[in-house]
Design an enzyme around this catalytic site. Structure first.
Site, mmCIF file in Angstrom:
data_model
loop_
_atom_site.group_PDB
_atom_site.id
_atom_site.type_symbol
_atom_site.label_atom_id
_atom_site.label_comp_id
_atom_site.label_asym_id
_atom_site.label_seq_id
_atom_site.Cartn_x
_atom_site.Cartn_y
_atom_site.Cartn_z
ATOM 1 N N LYS A 1 0.641 -1.233 0.049
ATOM 2 C CA LYS A 1 0.070 -0.023 -0.231
ATOM 3 C C LYS A 1 0.793 1.400 0.009
ATOM 4 O O LYS A 1 0.630 2.339 -0.860
ATOM 5 C CB LYS A 1 -0.875 -0.012 1.196
ATOM 6 C CG LYS A 1 -1.690 1.217 1.406
ATOM 7 C CD LYS A 1 -2.335 1.095 2.825
ATOM 8 C CE LYS A 1 -1.887 1.574 4.054
ATOM 9 N NZ LYS A 1 -1.654 3.222 4.243
ATOM 10 N N ASN A 2 1.968 1.275 0.846
ATOM 11 C CA ASN A 2 2.611 2.303 1.053
ATOM 12 C C ASN A 2 3.538 2.747 0.033
ATOM 13 O O ASN A 2 3.994 3.950 -0.290
ATOM 14 C CB ASN A 2 3.274 2.547 2.308
ATOM 15 C CG ASN A 2 2.446 2.746 3.677
ATOM 16 O OD1 ASN A 2 1.303 2.886 3.329
ATOM 17 N ND2 ASN A 2 3.018 2.554 4.651
ATOM 18 N N ARG B 1 -4.796 10.619 4.674
ATOM 19 C CA ARG B 1 -3.757 11.324 4.773
ATOM 20 C C ARG B 1 -2.680 11.373 3.683
ATOM 21 O O ARG B 1 -1.916 12.454 3.417
ATOM 22 C CB ARG B 1 -3.104 10.881 6.128
ATOM 23 C CG ARG B 1 -2.232 11.897 6.901
ATOM 24 C CD ARG B 1 -1.380 11.422 7.760
ATOM 25 N NE ARG B 1 0.293 11.717 7.375
ATOM 26 C CZ ARG B 1 0.685 12.717 7.493
ATOM 27 N NH1 ARG B 1 0.365 13.907 7.860
ATOM 28 N NH2 ARG B 1 1.890 12.950 7.105
ATOM 29 N N CYS C 1 -5.575 8.672 9.381
ATOM 30 C CA CYS C 1 -5.436 7.647 10.458
ATOM 31 C C CYS C 1 -5.231 8.707 11.662
ATOM 32 O O CYS C 1 -4.594 9.733 11.588
ATOM 33 C CB CYS C 1 -4.302 6.965 10.381
ATOM 34 S SG CYS C 1 -4.355 5.418 10.173
ATOM 35 N N ARG D 1 -0.275 15.105 13.056
ATOM 36 C CA ARG D 1 0.812 14.361 12.036
ATOM 37 C C ARG D 1 1.096 15.665 10.910
ATOM 38 O O ARG D 1 0.158 15.889 10.068
ATOM 39 C CB ARG D 1 0.119 13.323 11.008
ATOM 40 C CG ARG D 1 -0.062 11.950 11.956
ATOM 41 C CD ARG D 1 -0.602 10.745 11.361
ATOM 42 N NE ARG D 1 0.419 10.364 10.345
ATOM 43 C CZ ARG D 1 0.566 9.208 9.758
ATOM 44 N NH1 ARG D 1 -0.874 8.569 9.768
ATOM 45 N NH2 ARG D 1 1.238 8.705 8.790
ATOM 46 N N PRO D 2 2.074 16.368 11.208
ATOM 47 C CA PRO D 2 2.102 17.481 10.331
ATOM 48 C C PRO D 2 2.893 17.342 9.224
ATOM 49 O O PRO D 2 3.241 16.312 8.824
ATOM 50 C CB PRO D 2 3.172 18.373 11.473
ATOM 51 C CG PRO D 2 3.849 17.472 12.210
ATOM 52 C CD PRO D 2 2.860 16.400 12.334
ATOM 53 N N ASP E 1 4.927 20.147 8.123
ATOM 54 C CA ASP E 1 5.809 21.154 7.929
ATOM 55 C C ASP E 1 7.134 20.556 7.211
ATOM 56 O O ASP E 1 7.645 21.560 6.457
ATOM 57 C CB ASP E 1 6.251 21.554 9.217
ATOM 58 C CG ASP E 1 6.804 20.377 10.384
ATOM 59 O OD1 ASP E 1 6.292 19.301 10.258
ATOM 60 O OD2 ASP E 1 7.781 20.627 10.919
ATOM 61 N N LEU E 2 7.629 19.525 7.155
ATOM 62 C CA LEU E 2 8.936 19.170 6.351
ATOM 63 C C LEU E 2 8.815 19.058 4.913
ATOM 64 O O LEU E 2 9.637 19.296 4.272
ATOM 65 C CB LEU E 2 9.502 17.830 7.120
ATOM 66 C CG LEU E 2 9.768 17.849 8.676
ATOM 67 C CD1 LEU E 2 10.216 16.498 9.127
ATOM 68 C CD2 LEU E 2 11.117 18.850 8.516
ATOM 69 N N ASP F 1 4.811 0.751 12.235
ATOM 70 C CA ASP F 1 3.392 0.183 11.732
ATOM 71 C C ASP F 1 3.038 -1.098 12.148
ATOM 72 O O ASP F 1 2.298 -2.029 11.831
ATOM 73 C CB ASP F 1 3.363 0.098 10.244
ATOM 74 C CG ASP F 1 3.103 1.460 9.650
ATOM 75 O OD1 ASP F 1 2.705 2.522 10.562
ATOM 76 O OD2 ASP F 1 3.152 1.876 8.354
ATOM 77 N N ARG G 1 -8.723 -0.164 4.409
ATOM 78 C CA ARG G 1 -7.930 0.701 3.935
ATOM 79 C C ARG G 1 -6.663 0.258 3.535
ATOM 80 O O ARG G 1 -5.897 0.588 2.621
ATOM 81 C CB ARG G 1 -7.475 1.939 5.102
ATOM 82 C CG ARG G 1 -8.737 2.697 5.353
ATOM 83 C CD ARG G 1 -8.105 3.966 6.102
ATOM 84 N NE ARG G 1 -6.968 4.308 5.838
ATOM 85 C CZ ARG G 1 -5.890 4.679 6.564
ATOM 86 N NH1 ARG G 1 -6.086 4.713 7.863
ATOM 87 N NH2 ARG G 1 -4.441 4.829 6.235
#
Ligand code: UD1
Length: 431
Positions: free
Chosen positions: A33-34, A102, A126, A131-132, A134-135, A318, A410
């Site tokens: 999935k990822n 996300r 999720c 869960r920012p 910013d990076l 995970d 998911r």
């Protein structure tokens, strides 16, 4: 497109697990999935068709394909093969279409690369703490993009992207989708980009392989320093997605928690070395070949472990929830320290309802193994937490009723069917 809405009609199902039936036999692991999510997004970088094999049929991959269709791409899906042709693309992905996942944030990089601008609603997904992104945004800024956040949307734009040194070192280690995003924007930047503090996950390597097949010039994927020489344009490519290492790890834990001996085929054992090492240390027998792994009891009583989640090649966050389920049933006191998402412990309250003895101190779960778990109605809170509850149910006395199965849909392709193939007594029923 076939299957775009495939999983949603089943989203209100619940799963009943009748515990105590030992697993045996073999199953095939699905594509990752990822890996699939950013790779599908990367096909926005060219006007040509891209053909992707072994794309798992999950609600997350289906959402990603819907986002691409919304952006103007043509999508065809025939079993595990997806063809994307993004002759023209829009650069705006609105809230209604991205709010559920996300990972939809990973269309930002390719849209910025191709259109030099992108507006994407800030992601939902999720519930595993704050869960920012910013990076990701800092990375785009390093390439010369301006960033504006307003009305729940993030807009990135640049008249042109210029290669630069981009540091993605964050407080909690490297960012996987952040690395993907910057890599996808930088492939079409002018000049050379060096990503320092890059994520080294196998999914990042898979994306880099795909981008290189499209004509990108990326070196160093799989290390903390990725070098990308910008090219003028990319072309279509064909690619096979790597095996899902988290699905692999989840089934390894299933085999450990309640198995006589199971074999997982079409896997990449090197990608789950931290999981197989942990299982071996706990006392299970693990045998690997080039593309299979078998796990079975070793005749001894499984032992407690001390685990720490870390970026790859460390023990994956995970797999933390699934391991909590297993360690709830092994003798002695285990600890798991969550270093990637320190608040990722929603599953513990539900495991306690099944008889697990767990307490949290800071980012560490302290687990006292118990002789028995008991079936109970439980509520899935996120993807991996749901899997952990199913695994606990395999071992528990009686029936475990897992609600909110849409979390499982998911990220696990046919979890209940694959467990049934291995001999589990598991059924999916309507709420
Ligand atoms: C990806 C995986 C997810 C996995 C996670 C960590 C996908 C689709 N999802 O998520 O399954 O659990 O990697 O292995 O591939 N962070 C920041 N700022 C940012 C980005 C991240 O502080 O801009 C923090 C996060 O809050 C977290 C850590 O960095 O504490 C790692 O997160 P990250 O690697 O970005 O996770 P994802 O890529 O979203």
């Amino acid at each position: 497109m076939q299957g775009a809405l495939g999983s949603s009609s089943r989203s209100m199902d619940k799963i009943l697990v009748h515990g105590g039936y030992p697993l045996s036999g073999s199953i095939k692991i699905s594509g990752s999935k990822n890996s699939a999510l950013p790779i599908i997004a990367a096909s926005l970088l060219t006007r040509d068709p891209c053909v992707l094999h072994r794309v798992p049929d999950l609600s997350d991959t289906n959402y990603m394909l819907q986002i691409l269709m919304h952006l103007g791409a043509e999508v065809e899906r025939a079993s595990g093969t997806v063809t994307v042709k993004a002759e023209k693309v829009e650069s705006i992905a609105p809230y209604e279409i991205v709010r559920k996942m996300r990972a939809s944030v990973c269309v930002l990089g390719p849209l910025l690369g191709r259109c030099k601008e992108a507006t994407v609603s800030l992601p939902g997904g999720c519930v595993i703490g704050d869960r920012p992104i910013d990076l990701h945004l800092k990375g785009f800024q390093s390439l010369g993009a301006a960033v504006r956040v307003e009305n729940g949307n993030v807009k990135v734009f640049a008249p042109k992207l210029t290669g630069a040194i981009v540091s993605l070192r964050g407080k909690f280690g490297p960012t996987v989708l952040g690395t993907d995003n910057v890599m996808m924007a930088a492939v079409l930047a002018e000049g050379t980009t060096v990503i320092e503090g890059a994520a080294a996950e196998p999914e990042v390597c898979d994306l880099a392989d795909f981008l290189n097949k499209m004509g990108a010039k990326i070196e160093g994927a799989g290390t903390r320093r990725i070098i990308i020489e910008g090219v003028h344009e990319l072309h279509g490519a064909e690619h096979h997605i790597i095996p899902d290492r988290i699905e692999t790890g989840t089934f390894l834990v299933a085999g450990a928690i309640c198995g006589k001996g199971i074999t997982l085929n079409r896997v990449c054992p090197g990608h789950v070395a931290s999981v197989t090492t942990a299982l071996t240390e706990a006392g299970y027998k693990v045998v690997t070949t080039e593309n299979s792994i078998s796990v079975s009891p070793n005749g001894s009583v499984p032992k407690a472990l001390e685990l720490v989640t870390e970026p790859y090649p460390g023990f994956p966050t995970d797999m933390q929830a699934q391991m909590c389920a297993l360690l709830s049933t092994t003798e002695g006191i285990s600890t798991i320290t969550e270093n990637v998402f320190p608040q990722r412990y929603m599953h513990l309250a539900e495991l306690k309802r099944m008889g697990a003895q767990v307490q949290i101190e800071g980012a560490t779960a302290i687990i006292q193994g118990v002789e028995r778990l008991y079936g109970a109605p439980v509520m899935a809170s996120d993807l991996r937490a749901s899997a952990a509850l199913v695994l606990a149910g395999l071992k528990a006395d009686g029936v475990t009723e897992v609600r909110r199965v849409y979390h499982i849909d998911r990220g696990y392709e046919h979890l209940d069917e694959k467990l049934s193939e291995l001999g589990a007594h598991i059924e999916r029923v309507k709420e």
